[in-house]
Design a protein around this motif. Structure first.
Motif, mmCIF file in Angstrom:
data_model
loop_
_atom_site.group_PDB
_atom_site.id
_atom_site.type_symbol
_atom_site.label_atom_id
_atom_site.label_comp_id
_atom_site.label_asym_id
_atom_site.label_seq_id
_atom_site.Cartn_x
_atom_site.Cartn_y
_atom_site.Cartn_z
ATOM 1 N N PRO A 460 -18.081 51.879 -17.710
ATOM 2 C CA PRO A 460 -18.697 51.748 -19.037
ATOM 3 C C PRO A 460 -18.425 50.399 -19.693
ATOM 4 C CG PRO A 460 -17.768 53.935 -18.789
ATOM 5 C CD PRO A 460 -17.337 53.149 -17.588
ATOM 6 N N TRP A 463 -20.524 47.797 -18.043
ATOM 7 C CA TRP A 463 -21.917 47.853 -18.491
ATOM 8 C C TRP A 463 -22.062 47.284 -19.905
ATOM 9 C CZ3 TRP A 463 -26.578 48.680 -16.475
ATOM 10 C CH2 TRP A 463 -27.646 48.974 -17.327
ATOM 11 N N THR A 507 -21.918 52.119 -7.293
ATOM 12 C CA THR A 507 -22.282 53.536 -7.137
ATOM 13 C C THR A 507 -22.300 53.927 -5.660
ATOM 14 O OG1 THR A 507 -24.617 52.880 -7.258
ATOM 15 C CG2 THR A 507 -23.575 53.630 -9.288
ATOM 16 N N LEU A 559 -21.957 58.161 -16.934
ATOM 17 C CA LEU A 559 -22.724 56.954 -16.648
ATOM 18 C C LEU A 559 -24.139 57.057 -17.218
ATOM 19 C CD1 LEU A 559 -21.613 56.230 -12.971
ATOM 20 C CD2 LEU A 559 -20.663 55.338 -15.087
ATOM 21 N N LEU A 569 -28.555 55.529 -10.390
ATOM 22 C CA LEU A 569 -27.663 56.695 -10.299
ATOM 23 C C LEU A 569 -28.199 57.747 -9.341
ATOM 24 C CD1 LEU A 569 -26.775 57.130 -14.091
ATOM 25 C CD2 LEU A 569 -25.537 55.849 -12.353
#
Length: 922
Positions: A460, A463, A507, A559, A569
């Motif tokens: 997080p 991002w 990911t 996410l 994702l």
């Protein structure tokens, strides 16, 4: 005649002592109605009116002149009040005289000093005497904010010393509430102050007229003397002599003052240097201040000082300034390296990262520090994830799970919901596990949880750092003005694909690490060594897989809240799908193993319906399995129903069918199980001699093989009638699509087992009874062709009936519902045997025919409740094989003997009456 106002009264002066030309503030009462009203001001006897500045009726500012008296009063004279008085005094300090050859360490302020020779003030800046209230009326500060004034008067100022002075701004700011009359007074005051300044300059000229006159007289006298002498042009004249004298005096003076003047020049140079240092001390002290502030962490101060120095001395041509500024640049470059090192240092908070990026931007660091930070964070997060896996693989987080009694590190399906409410039937599952039952979280579960914590904790902020980089919020106002924001947005647009690849890599790394720990076969062989390596891993149960799936779902949701695009994702969604399918299959497989172990829990204790706890345990095991699959089968937003996948449907249905078959096989194994603790069945006739031949089935009871068959038969009937239907409802409720197939296969298997067990039991019980008929009939060399008149039913038939009663008692003890089915088959077998025996007799005598008919009718009437079409047919064929009775005496004798038999066997035959079948109370 009284004056209009009271005379002035001075009540205070600040400071109370000082040298000549010290600026003082006089306070008192009735000090005048305005500047024109003030006509006199003396301190220590010296007239100070020229420097006086009237502020208000209670305040006057002026400078003390070189008075003769050391201490004296302050006298104010006004037109309206006349000569005033004073309650305070001022002490004038005399400066110490210094000889022409004496050295002095006194700092001389050349900007403002008093010339003792001319009795004049030198170099006084006009601003030093500027009035704080030029209009001479009472100030009335307005409430208009400074920002609003700047908007109304752009590029103007309310400071009357500024080049961009705006009179309107000044009036609004200081006299917004003043009346028009007051403003007229203010205009007159300005005119008078201008006139006063002109008069002050003229006064200075008037004060020096006497000097000019004296000089004029001296020059005239010298001129007349020279004319009378007539030798002004002759060598050796007085003029020539005077010139020579003056030249010698000048040379002597130069000789005398050469050292003094040298020191003066040196002092002047020192003063000039100190003045430069004082004036530019900011620059000269800046390198040291930068170092100190860096050590204290005050980077904002360093940046502000650097920007100021850059704007002032960035383009200087002065060598000393260039040298100092170069040192400043060296310190700033070191600071850039330090901040970049701190920026790329891990771990660090998002706040610190933004702060260091802003600092580097303000310092005009080369390159793109924000992108360097993003790249470093990306590599660090990837390394954290890999280190997490390596840490578990190398055994640094080994946690030895305690094994259960069977050596299985996973909790069985029966123990997964040990605290849930048990089903209505059965009691064995209600027994809690012992206190020695312990197991710790498996390593794979700990690994996934820690890995998820790493991702949720770091991604997080990663991002958010990118979002700040995109929208330009990483930079300060200085960065915005310098174009850093637009440059950052442009760089972000160019690097958008690079950042997308970073997110994809993280990911994918998360998914591959989880697959390596849980689903290694789904990885390519080339990646199994890098992400797998869990050779000694524990086979996880569905409960642990559900917990892992819950952790991955929480990670995905965390996410998703960051508004990361779904396509980035999707790989996590694919992992969740595989985990849900894997959890479903593993749970079904483990439930199969648990069902196989149910045979060990059979206690052979039956209830009033003849059912043990085994069907209830089986049903509860499957219900708990379906409850544990609730979360794996639940469809979250963006997910698909795993049971709608054709391959998953087929596998789940097949495994569910295997569970049913395994339980039925378990029942079959129980029916044929033998052990040293099982008492072998003896001949039924022998068992009848024991008074406790039918003990109650209690806990700790070891049933015979025949009783096992009956108990399993009863359980099979309950399975078909109740359990399988309940399980079908549960399967449908949880979305299983192959419920019909599961139920049909289960019912067929149960029925097949029921037939096999029933036939086995009938074979064991019917054959001995049927086999005993022929020996009993012909015992004692009995012959149907030569026998006596019948006197009653012979013992072999009674013994056969007693054996049938024994079977009845045995079946009834287990389940009264099985009695009609078993007894009908037993009676059918006996009737068939009697029919065969009767048909094998070639000739009957009259008494033989009567004896045979008596025994057939007695047997038929005794078991009439359990006759079926087959047994009725057998009895009819047997009676048809006998000669018919024509004599009425024979028929009467037959009836009497039958009544006698029924009367003697009434108690024994009562069990065959349906009305006498009562449930056993336990």
């Amino acid at each position: 005649m009284s004056r209009a106002r009271q005379p002035p009264l001075v009540t205070g002066i600040s400071p109370k002592e000082g040298v000549a030309w010290t600026k003082v503030t006089i306070r008192g009462e009735n000090l005048g109605m305005g500047p024109p009203d003030l006509i006199g001001l003396s301190i220590c006897g010296h007239n100070c009116l020229l420097t006086a500045e009237w502020m208000s009726a209670s305040k006057i500012v002026c400078r003390v002149g070189p008075a003769k008296d050391d201490k004296g009063e302050i006298i104010v004279t006004t037109k309206s009040g006349g000569l005033g008085t004073s309650t305070v005094s001022f002490r004038l300090l005399k400066p110490e005289r210094i000889g022409i050859l004496d050295q002095s360490a006194v700092w001389v302020d050349e900007m403002n000093y008093y010339d003792m020779r001319t009795n004049r003030n030198k170099g006084i800046s006009p601003l030093s005497l500027r009035p704080s209230n030029p209009l001479g009326i009472e100030l009335d500060k307005g409430k208009i904010p400074q920002k609003d004034m700047e908007l109304i008067f752009p590029r103007m100022s309310g400071d009357f010393t500024s080049e961009n002075f705006s009179a309107t701004w000044y009036l609004i700011e200081n006299h917004s509430e003043s009346s028009f009359e007051q403003l007229k007074v203010a205009a007159n005051n300005l005119k008078k102050q201008a006139t006063k300044k002109n008069e002050g300059s003229l006064a200075y000229v008037k004060g020096g007229l006497s000097t000019f006159f004296e000089a004029q007289d001296a020059l005239s006298a010298i001129h007349q003397r020279l004319e009378s002498d007539g030798t002004e042009r002759v060598e050796g004249s007085m003029t020539q002599r005077l010139e020579n004298i003056l030249n010698r005096a000048s040379d002597t003076a130069d000789t005398l003052f050469q050292e003094v003047l040298g020191r003066k020049d040196k002092a002047d140079s020192t003063r000039n240097a100190l003045n430069v240092l004082q004036r530019f001390k900011f620059l000269f002290n800046l390198p040291l201040n930068i170092e100190r502030n860096i050590q204290k962490g005050d980077y904002d101060v360093v940046i502000n000082d650097y920007e100021k120095a850059k704007s002032l001395f960035g383009n200087t041509e002065v060598p000393v300034f260039k040298k100092v500024y170069a040192e400043v640049e060296t310190r700033i470059q070191a600071l850039r390296h330090l901040l970049l090192e701190k920026l790329l240092q891990t771990p660090s908070t998002l706040h610190d990262q933004k702060r260091y990026i802003r600092y580097l931007s303000d310092l005009h660091a080369p390159g793109d520090p924000a992108w360097q930070c993003i790249y470093a964070q990306h590599k660090w997060i990837l390394q954290l994830m890999q280190d997490c896996r390596d840490e578990f693989i190398t055994g640094q987080r080994v946690s030895m799970g305690a094994l259960d009694l069977e050596g299985d590190a996973r909790p069985s399906a029966l123990g997964r919901l040990g605290h849930t409410t048990t089903l209505k039937r059965g009691g064995s599952l209600r027994i809690p596990r012992s206190n020695t039952w312990r197991y710790e979280t498996p390593q794979q579960v700990q690994f996934v949880e820690k890995l998820s914590d790493v991702v949720i904790g770091q991604l997080p902020n990663f991002w958010k750092l990118w979002i700040s980089y995109v929208n330009g919020s990483l930079f300060s106002e200085t960065g915005e003005k310098s174009g850093q924001v637009e440059k950052s947005k442009k760089n972000a647009r160019q690097r958008q694909n690079d950042f997308k690849k970073m997110i994809e890599e993280m990911t994918h790394r998360l998914v591959k690490l989880v697959r390596g720990a849980l689903l290694p076969t789904t990885l390519p062989k080339s990646e199994q060594n890098l992400y797998g390596g869990w050779d000694n891993k524990t086979d996880l149960s569905g409960v642990w897989l559900t917990q892992i799936m819950h952790t991955i779902r929480a990670c995905h949701e965390a996410l998703s809240t960051l508004e990361i695009p779904n396509d980035l994702l999707q790989v996590i969604q694919d992992l969740l799908l595989d985990l849900r399918v894997h959890c479903l299959m593993v749970t079904l497989v483990h439930t199969t193993e648990d069902v196989k172990r149910l045979a060990e829990k059979e206690d052979w204790v039956v209830d009033n319906e003849g059912i043990t706890s085994l069907p209830s345990q089986f049903e509860q095991c499957l219900v708990q399995m379906l409850q544990s699959l609730k979360e794996p089968l639940e469809v979250k937003p963006g997910e698909i129903n795993v049971l709608q996948l054709e391959q998953v449907q087929d596998q789940a249905t097949e495994l569910s069918v295997n569970i049913m078959r395994d339980f039925i096989n378990c029942l079959e194994q129980l029916s044929i199980k033998t052990g040293g603790d099982i008492v072998s069945s003896h001949d039924i006739s022998v068992d009848l001699s024991s008074p406790d031949r039918f003990p109650g089935i209690q806990e700790g009871f070891s049933p015979t093989s025949e009783q096992r068959l009956l108990i399993i038969l009863s359980n099979c009937q309950y399975l078909e009638r109740r359990t399988l239907l309940n399980l079908a409802d549960h399967f449908e409720k949880h979305g299983f699509t192959g419920t019909e197939k599961i139920t049909q296969v289960s019912v067929d298997a149960v029925r097949q087992l029921d037939r096999n067990l029933f036939e086995a039991y009938i074979e064991r019980r019917a054959d001995p009874i049927s086999g005993s008929l022929e020996p009993g009939i012909y015992a004692g060399y009995f012959d149907w062709r030569d026998c006596q008149t019948p006197t009653g039913v012979r013992n072999y038939l009674k013994e056969a009936l007693v054996n049938i009663i024994t079977v009845h008692a045995e079946v009834f003890t287990v389940s009264k519902d099985l009695v009609p089915r078993v007894l009908s088959k037993i009676v059918e077998s006996v009737a068939d045997e009697m029919c065969r025996l009767m048909q094998c007799v070639s000739t009957f005598s009259k008494n033989g025919a009567l004896q045979a008919r008596l025994e057939l009718c007695a047997l038929r009437d005794a078991v009439a409740t359990y006759l079926n079409p087959e047994s009725n047919g057998s009895f009819k064929l047997a009676l048809d094989a006998l000669p018919q009775l024509h004599s009425g005496a024979d028929k009467k004798l037959l009836e009497e003997l039958l009544n006698k038999f029924k009367s003697s066997m009434q108690l024994q035959l009562t069990c065959f009456h349906p009305a006498c079948v009562q449930p056993v109370k336990r």
